[in-house]
Design an enzyme around this catalytic site. Structure first.
Site, PDB file in Angstrom:
ATOM      1  N   CYS A 104       0.850  -1.183   0.000  1.00 30.52           N
ATOM      2  CA  CYS A 104       0.000   0.000   0.000  1.00 30.52           C
ATOM      3  C   CYS A 104       0.891   1.240   0.000  1.00 30.52           C
ATOM      4  CB  CYS A 104      -0.879  -0.015   1.241  1.00 30.52           C
ATOM      5  SG  CYS A 104      -1.974   1.403   1.354  1.00 30.52           S
ATOM      6  N   HIS A 146      -8.991  -4.143  -1.624  1.00 29.53           N
ATOM      7  CA  HIS A 146      -8.050  -3.283  -0.907  1.00 29.53           C
ATOM      8  C   HIS A 146      -8.467  -1.807  -0.997  1.00 29.53           C
ATOM      9  CE1 HIS A 146      -3.660  -2.184   0.077  1.00 29.53           C
ATOM     10  NE2 HIS A 146      -4.194  -1.038  -0.288  1.00 29.53           N
ATOM     11  N   GLU A 147      -8.809  -1.352  -2.203  1.00 29.84           N
ATOM     12  CA  GLU A 147      -9.114   0.080  -2.391  1.00 29.84           C
ATOM     13  C   GLU A 147     -10.470   0.456  -1.780  1.00 29.84           C
ATOM     14  OE1 GLU A 147      -6.793   2.048  -3.243  1.00 29.84           O
ATOM     15  OE2 GLU A 147      -5.462   0.397  -3.828  1.00 29.84           O
ATOM     16  N   HIS A 150     -10.178   1.052   1.750  1.00 29.18           N
ATOM     17  CA  HIS A 150      -9.697   2.412   2.076  1.00 29.18           C
ATOM     18  C   HIS A 150     -10.866   3.391   2.202  1.00 29.18           C
ATOM     19  CE1 HIS A 150      -5.344   2.337   2.077  1.00 29.18           C
ATOM     20  NE2 HIS A 150      -5.254   1.798   0.877  1.00 29.18           N
TER      21      HIS A 150
HETATM   22 NI    NI Z   1      -3.634   0.938  -0.114  1.00 27.69          NI
END
Ligand code: NI
Length: 191
Positions: A104, A146-147, A150
């Protein structure tokens, strides 16, 4: 002024744990935000010899809006085009669970072996205001999980907190070295 890697926030910045807001109207500021995200990611990419800037969420440049960018061809460092996803949402998690390395831009040099679904369905809105859907498998499915994490205030290390075998550090030669779990636990950034 163009955005650079200096605009990317990293742990332990608490903003990374904040939930991003949905985007209503796609204004010029929103379009500008997508361009700032792309330029920060590419500037980071150019500074990293052994890594590719694959994707970014807006919170990573300290803008708490639900927006992510994903590189169209992350296997080719020369292809610098991205797709913008506004208000991205996973509508279905499918397939099997698989474990792979994940990094990341907001957790420099640290990689983790994270368990994710192998297939996801995503809905989002484009910069043109039109809704669209994608089905992603394999590494791309991992990128979306993953995004979109966020945008909900989650960072990949949150998924491996209890796994002593899961943490790695990238060295200058581009090699991943397993981290000692006790060191990880003493690290104020990781813990
Ligand atoms: Ni990330």
């Amino acid at each position: 002024m163009s955005f650079t890697k200096e605009n990317i926030i990293a742990l332990p910045n608490p903003h990374l744990r904040q939930k991003s807001k949905r985007i209503g109207l796609i204004t010029n500021d929103i379009i500008q935000l997508s361009q700032d995200m792309i330029s920060a990611t590419l500037n980071w990419d150019h500074s990293r010899e052994h890594e590719v800037g694959v994707a970014l969420a807006a919170i990573q440049i300290d803008q708490a809006y639900k927006m992510i960018i994903v590189r169209n061809n992350y296997e080719d460092k020369n292809d610098e085009s991205f797709t913008v996803f506004i208000n991205p949402e996973i509508t279905k998690l499918e397939g099997t669970m698989s474990t792979d390395y994940e990094g990341c831009l907001s957790v420099p040099d640290i990689y983790g072996k994270v368990k994710r679904y192998s297939k996801v369905r995503v809905k989002a809105t484009g910069l043109d205001g039109k809704p669209f859907r994608v089905v992603a498998e394999g590494f791309l499915a991992r990128i979306f999980q993953h995004e979109i994490d966020h945008t909900n205030g989650l960072v990949f290390i949150d998924h491996i907190k209890d796994d002593p075998q899961a943490f790695y550090r990238l060295d200058e030669q581009g090699k991943l070295n397993k981290l000692d779990y006790n060191d990880v636990k003493k690290d104020p950034i990781l813990w």
